[in-house]
Scaffold this active site. Structure first.
Site, mmCIF file in Angstrom:
data_model
loop_
_atom_site.group_PDB
_atom_site.id
_atom_site.type_symbol
_atom_site.label_atom_id
_atom_site.label_comp_id
_atom_site.label_asym_id
_atom_site.label_seq_id
_atom_site.Cartn_x
_atom_site.Cartn_y
_atom_site.Cartn_z
ATOM 1 N N CYS A 147 4.205 0.779 2.556
ATOM 2 C CA CYS A 147 4.615 0.369 2.056
ATOM 3 C C CYS A 147 5.151 -1.635 2.213
ATOM 4 O O CYS A 147 5.742 -2.359 2.105
ATOM 5 C CB CYS A 147 6.172 0.531 0.964
ATOM 6 S SG CYS A 147 5.924 1.790 0.120
ATOM 7 N N TYR A 159 0.706 6.193 -0.751
ATOM 8 C CA TYR A 159 -0.393 7.017 -1.382
ATOM 9 C C TYR A 159 0.535 7.792 -2.019
ATOM 10 O O TYR A 159 1.117 7.926 -2.704
ATOM 11 C CB TYR A 159 -0.318 8.106 0.130
ATOM 12 C CG TYR A 159 -0.690 9.024 -0.295
ATOM 13 C CD1 TYR A 159 -2.369 9.599 -0.744
ATOM 14 C CD2 TYR A 159 -0.119 10.767 -0.529
ATOM 15 C CE1 TYR A 159 -2.227 10.417 -0.287
ATOM 16 C CE2 TYR A 159 -0.188 11.679 -0.919
ATOM 17 C CZ TYR A 159 -1.799 11.985 -1.127
ATOM 18 O OH TYR A 159 -2.382 13.215 -1.460
ATOM 19 N N HIS A 160 -0.308 8.048 -3.605
ATOM 20 C CA HIS A 160 -0.656 9.024 -4.161
ATOM 21 C C HIS A 160 -1.230 10.565 -4.088
ATOM 22 O O HIS A 160 -2.362 10.704 -3.826
ATOM 23 C CB HIS A 160 -0.708 8.284 -5.747
ATOM 24 C CG HIS A 160 0.338 7.186 -6.028
ATOM 25 N ND1 HIS A 160 1.711 7.132 -6.609
ATOM 26 C CD2 HIS A 160 -0.473 5.938 -5.881
ATOM 27 C CE1 HIS A 160 1.954 5.869 -6.520
ATOM 28 N NE2 HIS A 160 0.554 5.100 -6.522
ATOM 29 N N VAL A 174 1.192 -1.090 0.171
ATOM 30 C CA VAL A 174 0.093 0.453 0.228
ATOM 31 C C VAL A 174 0.707 1.357 0.416
ATOM 32 O O VAL A 174 1.869 1.401 0.896
ATOM 33 C CB VAL A 174 -1.035 0.471 1.300
ATOM 34 C CG1 VAL A 174 -0.078 -0.129 2.271
ATOM 35 C CG2 VAL A 174 -1.886 1.117 1.103
ATOM 36 N N GLY A 197 4.597 2.298 -12.525
ATOM 37 C CA GLY A 197 5.991 2.856 -12.114
ATOM 38 C C GLY A 197 6.380 3.415 -10.762
ATOM 39 O O GLY A 197 6.982 2.424 -10.319
#
Length: 235
Positions: free
Chosen positions: A188, A92-93, A90, A168
């Site tokens: 992560c 975040y963006h 997991v 990516g």
């Protein structure tokens, strides 16, 4: 927030505090669940039919189809959460990040048909980019991504189909790091490490995302031996 295809819902730490222990939201985010209320981003190209579309129309159509067909789970801070088809846990963006989504054919004789090789090359792009801003970074022998000291400054999660790469990297330029709060997620899936950003390292000298993007494209060109060509924005 996104979970990789094999990521554990256990790294969404806020679920444990929900009234049902997160049971319902874990079900909707499960890697195996495909129900109508699944919080999953995917694309069904069969719904495009035989209609001829421009590149911009196709991108808009597929993007709207993917998001419109999914009902996300929401984190306590209001951010939507989806499971997607990349590797990794997991993360975040959001605003303040530089996200790059390379589409490369690893069957090209200049490359290797090896995702581990590809991951290391993507990390090299990040390391070279950060070095241009006087940030010394490094790989980790166990965990994918790029680090400054013990803290992750860039996440990497990739996938491929017939050796065509998707997904990516994301470099933390100046995001709101509160989104990585371990009361919400275990970034992560690594409990003992933290998350940092270029702004944390450089302070007031931190560049804009657009400036970092220009440098990252040049480093990408250098690492993968591709020639950059400008074109109109798709969206």
């Amino acid at each position: 927030y996104t979970l990789g295809r094999g990521a554990s819902e256990d790294h969404l730490t806020f679920l444990d505090k929900e009234s049902d222990g997160g049971t319902e939201n874990r079900r909707r985010l499960s890697r195996k669940y495909r129900g109508e209320d699944a919080s999953r981003l995917n694309i069904d190209r069969s719904k495009q039919g035989s209609q001829v579309m421009s590149l911009e129309e196709e991108v808009n159509h597929l993007s709207n189809q993917s998001i419109g067909a999914s009902t996300p789970v929401y984190a306590p801070n209001g951010s939507p959460i989806y499971r997607i088809e990349r590797g990794g846990e997991v993360t975040y963006h959001g605003p303040g990040q530089l996200v790059m989504y390379p589409l490369l054919n690893l069957k090209n004789p200049a490359y290797e048909q090896d995702l581990h090789w590809y991951l290391r090359q993507i990390e090299e792009v990040i390391i070279q980019t950060l070095a241009e801003f006087d940030i010394e970074s490094n790989r980790d022998e166990i965990n994918t991504g790029v680090w400054v000291g013990q803290n992750k400054i860039a996440a990497v999660g990739v996938s491929s189909s017939r050796w065509i790469t998707t997904h990516g990297l994301a470099i933390n330029v100046k995001p709101n790091l509160d989104h990585f709060d371990k009361d919400i997620i275990n970034p992560c899936g690594i409990e003992e490490r933290g998350v940092t950003s270029m702004a944390d390292v450089l302070g007031s000298e931190c560049p804009m995302v657009e400036e970092v993007a220009e440098v990252a494209l040049k480093c990408f060109s250098n690492v993968f031996g591709v020639e950059l060509a400008s074109r109109d924005r798709i969206r």
